[in-house]
Design an enzyme around this catalytic site. Structure first.
Site, PDB file in Angstrom:
ATOM      1  N   TYR A   1       0.737  -1.280   0.125  1.00  7.83           N
ATOM      2  CA  TYR A   1      -0.039   0.122   0.033  1.00  7.83           C
ATOM      3  C   TYR A   1       0.866   1.381  -0.092  1.00  7.83           C
ATOM      4  O   TYR A   1       0.742   2.036  -0.956  1.00  7.83           O
ATOM      5  CB  TYR A   1      -0.918  -0.237   1.420  1.00  7.83           C
ATOM      6  CG  TYR A   1      -1.745   1.282   1.445  1.00  7.83           C
ATOM      7  CD1 TYR A   1      -3.010   1.383   0.573  1.00  7.83           C
ATOM      8  CD2 TYR A   1      -1.670   2.238   2.272  1.00  7.83           C
ATOM      9  CE1 TYR A   1      -3.650   2.516   0.241  1.00  7.83           C
ATOM     10  CE2 TYR A   1      -2.315   3.355   2.304  1.00  7.83           C
ATOM     11  CZ  TYR A   1      -3.222   3.426   1.444  1.00  7.83           C
ATOM     12  OH  TYR A   1      -4.141   4.811   1.447  1.00  7.83           O
TER      13      TYR A   1
ATOM     14  N   LYS B   1       1.664   3.983  -3.098  1.00  3.63           N
ATOM     15  CA  LYS B   1       1.142   5.733  -2.883  1.00  3.63           C
ATOM     16  C   LYS B   1       2.274   6.381  -2.985  1.00  3.63           C
ATOM     17  O   LYS B   1       2.317   7.440  -3.811  1.00  3.63           O
ATOM     18  CB  LYS B   1       0.597   5.853  -1.666  1.00  3.63           C
ATOM     19  CG  LYS B   1      -0.939   4.987  -1.389  1.00  3.63           C
ATOM     20  CD  LYS B   1      -1.769   5.422  -2.672  1.00  3.63           C
ATOM     21  CE  LYS B   1      -3.380   5.043  -2.386  1.00  3.63           C
ATOM     22  NZ  LYS B   1      -4.121   5.396  -3.400  1.00  3.63           N
TER      23      LYS B   1
HETATM   24  P1  NAI Z   1     -13.667   3.311  -0.968  1.00  2.00           P
HETATM   25  O1  NAI Z   1     -13.244   1.661  -0.715  1.00  2.00           O
HETATM   26  O2  NAI Z   1     -14.614   3.591  -0.361  1.00  2.00           O
HETATM   27  O3  NAI Z   1     -13.525   3.608  -2.407  1.00  2.00           O
HETATM   28  C1  NAI Z   1     -12.287   3.200  -3.289  1.00  2.00           C
HETATM   29  C2  NAI Z   1     -13.120   2.899  -4.624  1.00  2.00           C
HETATM   30  O4  NAI Z   1     -12.315   2.026  -5.564  1.00  2.00           O
HETATM   31  C3  NAI Z   1     -14.332   1.681  -4.559  1.00  2.00           C
HETATM   32  O5  NAI Z   1     -15.333   1.819  -5.203  1.00  2.00           O
HETATM   33  C4  NAI Z   1     -13.702   0.391  -5.253  1.00  2.00           C
HETATM   34  O6  NAI Z   1     -14.605  -0.420  -5.943  1.00  2.00           O
HETATM   35  C5  NAI Z   1     -12.589   1.030  -6.326  1.00  2.00           C
HETATM   36  N1  NAI Z   1     -11.787   0.071  -6.651  1.00  2.00           N
HETATM   37  C6  NAI Z   1     -10.809  -0.864  -5.942  1.00  2.00           C
HETATM   38  N2  NAI Z   1     -10.511  -1.718  -7.001  1.00  2.00           N
HETATM   39  C7  NAI Z   1     -10.645  -1.520  -7.921  1.00  2.00           C
HETATM   40  C8  NAI Z   1     -10.530  -2.005  -9.253  1.00  2.00           C
HETATM   41  N3  NAI Z   1      -9.638  -2.987  -9.237  1.00  2.00           N
HETATM   42  N4  NAI Z   1     -10.955  -1.699 -10.114  1.00  2.00           N
HETATM   43  C9  NAI Z   1     -11.843  -0.540 -10.385  1.00  2.00           C
HETATM   44  N5  NAI Z   1     -12.197   0.028  -9.142  1.00  2.00           N
HETATM   45  C10 NAI Z   1     -11.667  -0.555  -8.077  1.00  2.00           C
HETATM   46  O7  NAI Z   1     -12.389   3.882  -0.431  1.00  2.00           O
HETATM   47  P2  NAI Z   1     -11.808   5.417  -0.344  1.00  2.00           P
HETATM   48  O8  NAI Z   1     -11.257   5.640   1.271  1.00  2.00           O
HETATM   49  O9  NAI Z   1     -12.833   6.365  -0.814  1.00  2.00           O
HETATM   50  O10 NAI Z   1     -10.363   5.362  -1.074  1.00  2.00           O
HETATM   51  C11 NAI Z   1     -10.075   6.480  -2.356  1.00  2.00           C
HETATM   52  C12 NAI Z   1      -8.960   6.375  -2.652  1.00  2.00           C
HETATM   53  O11 NAI Z   1      -8.378   7.248  -1.378  1.00  2.00           O
HETATM   54  C13 NAI Z   1      -7.946   5.161  -2.644  1.00  2.00           C
HETATM   55  O12 NAI Z   1      -6.885   5.388  -3.497  1.00  2.00           O
HETATM   56  C14 NAI Z   1      -7.166   5.147  -1.154  1.00  2.00           C
HETATM   57  O13 NAI Z   1      -6.251   4.615  -1.056  1.00  2.00           O
HETATM   58  C15 NAI Z   1      -7.122   6.562  -0.849  1.00  2.00           C
HETATM   59  N6  NAI Z   1      -6.869   6.962   0.468  1.00  2.00           N
HETATM   60  C16 NAI Z   1      -7.826   6.889   1.534  1.00  2.00           C
HETATM   61  C17 NAI Z   1      -7.680   6.787   2.710  1.00  2.00           C
HETATM   62  C18 NAI Z   1      -8.795   6.449   3.963  1.00  2.00           C
HETATM   63  O14 NAI Z   1      -8.347   6.674   5.158  1.00  2.00           O
HETATM   64  N7  NAI Z   1      -9.952   6.232   3.453  1.00  2.00           N
HETATM   65  C19 NAI Z   1      -6.457   7.389   3.182  1.00  2.00           C
HETATM   66  C20 NAI Z   1      -5.654   7.688   2.122  1.00  2.00           C
HETATM   67  C21 NAI Z   1      -5.620   7.561   0.973  1.00  2.00           C
END
Ligand code: NAI
Length: 258
Positions: free
Chosen positions: A156, A160
């Site tokens: 992870y 990033k």
């Molecule tokens: P989330 O799980 O709510 O949304 C992530 C979305 O990405 C989901 O809809 C999922 O279906 C989609 N996804 C995952 N794998 C996929 C694939 N193989 N093909 C197509 N779509 C795919 O998560 P969140 O928290 O909204 O994450 C959004 C971004 O923010 C991510 O890149 C995450 O790493 C990043 N992030 C999140 C943090 C947190 O604390 N929630 C902190 C720092 C970064």
């Protein structure tokens, strides 16, 4: 009407960006595994190809905004899939839609990375050269050799950091083409991804202790607001930057560096 493409638009931060862009009158094309305009698995070469083909067909080859939110957290299995989506998927979307962005109006792209990326040494990271060489097979092979209790977090954080570097590497060429490209790096955000980590015994304690000086986690709409600003014409001179939005987490973890 401006056309925005958002990956990971079905949930969390991507869904919040989608809501804000639709409210601002943009036409949004969401890409995700399900509940999306374009359903595709961004961890595979076939999924990336079909996503790019579908987006280019729907937009006629002109895009104004690209927001790469799709991602997996440290708890996702297998850890190699996290590296595939977070790094190789995001970079393939950037490169595959660069020409379409060049034809856009005040075009801009934003990649969502993470403030936790800088908590590990990048210079000593065993995956660094494989990422920089774009060698996905090597990244996957190296991740598979990591101890099980470390593999998810290393995959992870390294994915990033690597995607943030990929943005910086593109800053010259994209700037010359007048397409802005930046990274937004959140701390802990209350989303399904974070909830999944909290319910995994390997990561729950670390996530609970990952508390910002401001004393709370961010809400997805707060991250979406920064993404929307960075992608907007108001941020016309913001380019090649990594913008932290973490309630002070990084400053408190590394008070003598930046
Ligand atoms: P989330 O799980 O709510 O949304 C992530 C979305 O990405 C989901 O809809 C999922 O279906 C989609 N996804 C995952 N794998 C996929 C694939 N193989 N093909 C197509 N779509 C795919 O998560 P969140 O928290 O909204 O994450 C959004 C971004 O923010 C991510 O890149 C995450 O790493 C990043 N992030 C999140 C943090 C947190 O604390 N929630 C902190 C720092 C970064």
């Amino acid at each position: 009407m401006a056309i925005a493409v958002i990956t990971g638009a079905a949930s969390g931060i991507g869904a919040a960006v989608r809501e804000q862009f639709v409210a601002a009158g943009m036409e949004v094309i969401g890409i995700d595994l399900k509940r999306a305009d374009v359903r595709a698995d961004l961890s595979t070469a076939a999924g990336l190809r079909s996503a790019l083909d579908d987006v280019l067909q729907r937009t006629g080859g002109t895009i104004d905004r690209l927001i790469c939110c799709a991602g997996l957290g440290p708890q996702a299995e297998p850890p190699g899939r996290t590296a595939a989506v977070n790094y190789f998927g995001a970079v393939a979307l950037l490169d595959g839609l660069f020409d379409a962005l060049k034809r856009g109006t005040n075009p801009a792209a934003v990649v969502v990375a993470s403030s936790s990326a800088v908590l590990q040494s990048w210079a000593d990271n065993p995956l660094r050269d494989a990422y920089l060489g774009g060698d996905e097979a090597r990244v996957q092979a190296l991740v598979a050799t990591l101890p099980a209790e470390q593999a998810g977090y290393v995959a992870y954080a390294s994915s990033k950091y690597a995607v943030s570097v990929a943005v910086r590497q593109r800053a010259a060429a994209w700037g010359n083409a007048r397409v802005r490209l930046n990274v937004v790096a959140p701390g802990a955000v209350q989303t399904p991804l974070l909830e999944a980590g909290l319910s995994d015994p390997r990561y729950s304690e670390a996530i609970r202790n990952f508390v910002a000086p401001l004393g709370r986690r961010a809400e997805a709409h707060e991250i979406a607001t920064l993404i929307g600003f960075v992608a907007s014409e108001q941020a016309a001179f913001v380019h090649g930057s990594v913008l932290f939005i973490d309630g002070g987490l990084d400053a408190s973890a590394r008070p003598f560096d930046f």
